[in-house]
Each structure stands twice: as structure tokens, then as C-alpha cells.
Design an enzyme around this catalytic site. Sequence first.
Site, short mmCIF file in Angstrom:
data_model
loop_
_atom_site.label_atom_id
_atom_site.label_comp_id
_atom_site.label_asym_id
_atom_site.label_seq_id
_atom_site.Cartn_x
_atom_site.Cartn_y
_atom_site.Cartn_z
CG ASP A 134 2.11 6.24 32.87
OD1 ASP A 134 2.43 7.50 32.54
OD2 ASP A 134 2.64 5.36 32.82
CD GLU B 31 0.97 8.36 29.14
OE1 GLU B 31 0.45 9.24 29.93
OE2 GLU B 31 2.12 8.56 28.85
P1 TTP Z 1 6.65 6.07 30.55
O1 TTP Z 1 5.16 5.64 30.97
O2 TTP Z 1 7.14 7.32 30.45
O3 TTP Z 1 7.31 5.35 31.61
P2 TTP Z 1 7.53 3.87 32.34
O4 TTP Z 1 5.98 3.28 31.93
O5 TTP Z 1 8.55 2.97 31.89
O6 TTP Z 1 7.58 4.24 33.82
P3 TTP Z 1 7.04 5.06 34.74
O7 TTP Z 1 5.51 5.50 34.14
O8 TTP Z 1 6.53 4.19 35.68
O9 TTP Z 1 7.63 6.16 35.21
O10 TTP Z 1 6.75 5.32 28.92
C1 TTP Z 1 6.13 4.18 28.71
C2 TTP Z 1 6.92 3.26 27.97
O11 TTP Z 1 7.52 4.01 26.80
C3 TTP Z 1 8.48 2.79 28.59
O12 TTP Z 1 8.18 1.74 29.46
C4 TTP Z 1 9.31 2.63 27.48
C5 TTP Z 1 8.75 3.72 26.24
N1 TTP Z 1 9.85 4.92 26.51
C6 TTP Z 1 10.78 4.87 25.56
O13 TTP Z 1 10.82 4.06 24.55
N2 TTP Z 1 11.73 5.96 25.49
C7 TTP Z 1 11.26 7.17 26.36
O14 TTP Z 1 12.28 7.96 26.35
C8 TTP Z 1 10.39 6.98 27.27
C9 TTP Z 1 9.94 8.06 28.30
C10 TTP Z 1 9.42 5.89 27.21
MG MG Z 2 4.50 4.42 32.26
#
Ligand code: TTP
Ligand code: MG
Length: 348
Positions: A9, A104
Site C-alpha cells: 500500500d 494497493e
Molecule cells: P489510502 O491508501 O487509503 O490512503 P493513502 O495512500 O493516501 O495514505 P496511507 O495509505 O499512507 O494511509 O488511499 C489511497 C488513495 O485513494 C489516496 O491517496 C487518495 C484516495 N482516497 C480518496 O480519494 N478518498 C478516500 O476517502 C480515501 C481513503 C482515499
Molecule cells: Mg495508501
Amino acid sequence: MTRRIVHVDMDAFYASIEIRDQPDLAALPVAVIATARRGAVMTANYVARRFGVRSAMPVHVALNRCPDLVLLPQRMEVYRGVSAQLQEVFTRYTDLVEPLALDEAYLDVTQQSSTLADAEQLARAIQAEILTETRLTSSAGVSVNKFLAKLASGLHKPSGLTVIAPEEVDTLLTRLLIEDFYGIGLVTAGKLQAPGIRTGAQLRSRSLAELQAVLGAGKLAPRLHGLARGVDERPVEAHREAQSIGVERTFDQNLTTREALLAELPGIAVEVAARMARRGYVGRTVVLKLRYADWRPVTRRRTWTQPLGTAEDLADAASALLTSELPVEQGVRLLGVSVVNLSRQEGS
Ligand code: TTP
Ligand code: MG
């Protein structure tokens, strides 16, 4: 059968890409917002998270918590491009890749490793390759099933690599809150809280029949009964067919001469052909990509009536495409060959 599963991820995915492309922002709190729905934060970098900025938070709330927050509009095409690069890295390690989102994926590396320590080394190599190719950091989790691998990847973000061994499962899961079990949303959490199930330990103390009494006769009760014990039999499903197979090479020093450029193609073609053969594909369209010294990219493609798959054919096709771009007026920093319009090779 025991398996070895890796979950990868990316860290603060959209925000990290923006900061990679605008390094001056690195020390500042940054959030990416949807331009269509200006209302919510899509993600924030770790600097902004220290102020309490979170995904899905309304922008005005985020600005309240962090008045200096830098707001950037999303660039989905760029994020999709990076996602394709990630997919390409993953498939160098195993064909059993299941993407869950743009940033991921689960990888089943059971065939490629014989212990969890082996799988950990693979995960480390994957993270290093992602960093080299995308200049972005990721977190990885390694364990015996999807649930535990995903749990592991979240334990030491950012840039984490966490292994959950079978003997650690009991201690770890009893401490979790039920919302941390994959697939438990607000509704299920609410139902479980009524009879006093709030933690992994409490979830585990209930029999299957007791969980069914709360959650009904569907799949959820047996699923949570298993997860509470660290059991998750779901296979990694590589359901998506490949869209493109290719190899890119970035040079330490820019290539400027016709000979130097053409000399790179056979080696690249051999690698592309090997990947196609391993995954059982042939393809009709060959795409050549160049990136000039100033980072300007150029792609040239040509489609044949018969599918190609051998290194010789791919090298010839790529050479023809490259020759039409020569001479190059400035150095070339990257050369790539990929094949699209893929189809399954007969007999595979
Ligand atoms: P995530 O993997 O949940 O978050 P992240 O990569 O930004 O942070 P981390 O894994 O380090 O905690 O989500 C991946 C991408 O998906 C994120 O960069 C933006 C998008 N996303 C949205 O657009 N809305 C949301 O509510 C979430 C959770 C993510
Ligand atoms: Mg992420």
C-alpha cells in the site's frame, strides 16, 4: 496449505505524487482535493495528518485544524499512470496479483518463497523497486493470508515492512478494536456493540452460533468467526487481464547517438518477450517510448495484423519506430518498449 501473501500500500498516495513533482512542498502540510467535489480531502501527507487532517474530511474542517494546509487539485491521469507502473513491478515477482485500489494490491508469493522470511525479502525488494521506478515510498505487510497481510502493511506506515507470523496472531488480534477487522463497517460494528463485542478478544470469545444470532445466517458471521482467529481462506485473485506488458530503461547518462540508442533495443526486447511468454501473451501493437533529457515524453506505436511475441520481432518493430525519430536533437534519458492489444497465446 500455508501461503505467503504480501500486501503493498503506497504512503499518502496522491499527496506523495504531488510532492514528488513539486519538491518545494515536502515540508509543508499538503492535501489533495477532488476538483469536481471541492468539499472533501482525498488524502493528506503525513505532515498534515499531524494536525488531524484526514481523508474524506470536509475542506473547511481540514483548514480549521491546519490553516496553512496547501490544497492541490487531483490529477487522476497521473495517479493512474503510477498505478500501472506499480502493477508492472508486482508482476515481475508473481502473476498472482490482485489490485484492490490504485495504490494497493495483494501478491501471492507462495511459489516464489519457502518461508515468511523469504517473502519478507521479496517484499523489501518490491519496495526498493517501487522507490527506484516511481520515487515514491510504500508500506508492505507479509503474512499467511490476505487479512493479516493487509493488517501488517498498516502497522508501520510510512515506509514500513511488517511481518505477522502465525505465533503473533493471537496477541495481536485480541488487542484490535472490531472496526479494525477487515469488512466490519459502521453497521456491523453497531450490531456487535449491542451484545458487548468491541474488541478482538470479545469477538473471539463468541461461538459461531452466537455470532449468527447477532449477524444472521449469511456469510458475515462465519467470516468474522474466522478472522477473529486469524483465519482467512480467500485466494488472491488475479482477475484482471494484462493491458500492456513492457520494459523501460533509464540511463545513467543520456544517450545521444543513433548507434547507442539502437543498441539498447535488443536487450529490452528480450525482456519484454520473456515477460510475455511467462504470462502467456502475444500482442499486435508495439509501443516505443522515449523520454528526452528535458523529460518530454514521446510515444510511437504501430499495429501489425499478426500478433508478435518473439524478441527478434519486437526488436525489429521497436527499431523501425525508433529510426523514424532519429536523429534525436537532444539526449534520451529513457527508452521503453511495450506491447498492447494483447491476446492469449494459443496453447496457454
Ligand atoms: P489510502 O491508501 O487509503 O490512503 P493513502 O495512500 O493516501 O495514505 P496511507 O495509505 O499512507 O494511509 O488511499 C489511497 C488513495 O485513494 C489516496 O491517496 C487518495 C484516495 N482516497 C480518496 O480519494 N478518498 C478516500 O476517502 C480515501 C481513503 C482515499
Ligand atoms: Mg495508501
